[in-house]
Design an enzyme around this catalytic site. Structure first.
Site, PDB file in Angstrom:
ATOM      1  N   ASP A  16     -63.806 -18.670 -32.878  1.00 47.60           N
ATOM      2  CA  ASP A  16     -62.540 -19.218 -32.373  1.00 47.60           C
ATOM      3  C   ASP A  16     -61.490 -19.258 -33.486  1.00 47.60           C
ATOM      4  O   ASP A  16     -60.307 -19.030 -33.252  1.00 47.60           O
ATOM      5  CB  ASP A  16     -62.742 -20.640 -31.829  1.00 47.60           C
ATOM      6  CG  ASP A  16     -63.927 -20.734 -30.894  1.00 47.60           C
ATOM      7  OD1 ASP A  16     -63.763 -20.426 -29.718  1.00 47.60           O
ATOM      8  OD2 ASP A  16     -65.019 -21.093 -31.371  1.00 47.60           O
TER       9      ASP A  16
ATOM     10  N   GLU B  39     -53.055 -17.175 -27.555  1.00 46.25           N
ATOM     11  CA  GLU B  39     -53.720 -16.117 -26.800  1.00 46.25           C
ATOM     12  C   GLU B  39     -53.485 -16.355 -25.313  1.00 46.25           C
ATOM     13  O   GLU B  39     -53.743 -17.445 -24.800  1.00 46.25           O
ATOM     14  CB  GLU B  39     -55.227 -16.093 -27.094  1.00 46.25           C
ATOM     15  CG  GLU B  39     -55.928 -14.956 -26.388  1.00 46.25           C
ATOM     16  CD  GLU B  39     -57.376 -14.819 -26.799  1.00 46.25           C
ATOM     17  OE1 GLU B  39     -58.252 -15.084 -25.955  1.00 46.25           O
ATOM     18  OE2 GLU B  39     -57.634 -14.457 -27.971  1.00 46.25           O
TER      19      GLU B  39
ATOM     20  N   ASP C 151     -56.212 -20.048 -30.417  1.00 42.37           N
ATOM     21  CA  ASP C 151     -57.183 -19.451 -29.495  1.00 42.37           C
ATOM     22  C   ASP C 151     -57.627 -20.598 -28.596  1.00 42.37           C
ATOM     23  O   ASP C 151     -58.472 -21.405 -28.989  1.00 42.37           O
ATOM     24  CB  ASP C 151     -58.368 -18.867 -30.270  1.00 42.37           C
ATOM     25  CG  ASP C 151     -59.428 -18.304 -29.326  1.00 42.37           C
ATOM     26  OD1 ASP C 151     -59.060 -17.684 -28.309  1.00 42.37           O
ATOM     27  OD2 ASP C 151     -60.628 -18.506 -29.609  1.00 42.37           O
TER      28      ASP C 151
END
Length: 193
Positions: free
Chosen positions: A141, A68, A7
């Site tokens: 996160d 991501e 992330d």
């Protein structure tokens, strides 16, 4: 198959590692956040994130790095830092001959909850349930990084396709990556947060 999810973020970059076994059985290996100090200059912050990502990749020797996909947000500075961190993750993986996959937050939500607009708490609960965790992964996160890894295990369509990617990898890079992964597996990866 070991999947390392990222992330991306410049202050906090979530890293989650899972193992995808037979019959889509998913197991938790590791979750953490790589951090950089906002008071540092941009170049040193990027270096801190890159070094942290490299350490995780070398420690867990993933078969795939799932990141991501950066999408437009209102805050341009946030998007820029996020895009830079995503690029660092791609670079670290490419240098080691590890395939990269990009997944949007909506894809991740769909794969995990069946709802592309799921709330963060729903995602955290499902991530914990899928991986058999007793507590929700924290911070957010870290949970998002595990979600991106799970998304790739369940819906691997975000993988970058071979032709273009393979042209950029030399035989030496591929051999080094395979040897590195084999050595890490022989050492055995330590499981845990």
């Amino acid at each position: 198959v070991i999947i390392l999810g990222v992330d991306p973020g410049l202050t906090r970059c979530g890293v989650g590692v899972i193992e995808a076994g037979a019959y889509r059985r998913l197991s938790f290996i590791h979750v953490d956040v790589v951090r950089s100090d906002p008071k540092m200059s941009q170049d040193l912050r990027l270096l801190a994130i890159y070094n942290g990502l490299v350490e995780k990749i070398e420690r867990f020797a993933p078969d795939t790095v799932s990141i991501e996909r950066v999408f437009a947000q209102e805050n341009r500075n946030t998007v820029l830092g996020t895009a830079q961190a995503a690029g660092l993750a791609m670079l670290a993986a490419a240098q080691r001959g590890i395939p990269v996959a990009l997944h949007t937050p909506t894809e991740s939500k769909m794969a995990i909850t069946g709802n592309g607009k799921a709330e963060k708490i729903q995602m955290e609960r499902m991530v914990a349930r899928i991986l058999g965790l007793n507590t929700l992964p924290k911070p957010a996160d870290a949970a998002d990084a595990l979600a991106i890894a799970i998304c790739h295990a369940l819906r691997p369509a975000g993988a970058l396709q071979g032709g273009e990617r393979e042209q950029h990898l030399t035989d030496a890079q591929r051999q080094w990556a395979l040897a590195s992964q084999k050595a890490a597996r022989q050492r055995g990866v330590r499981r845990g947060m």
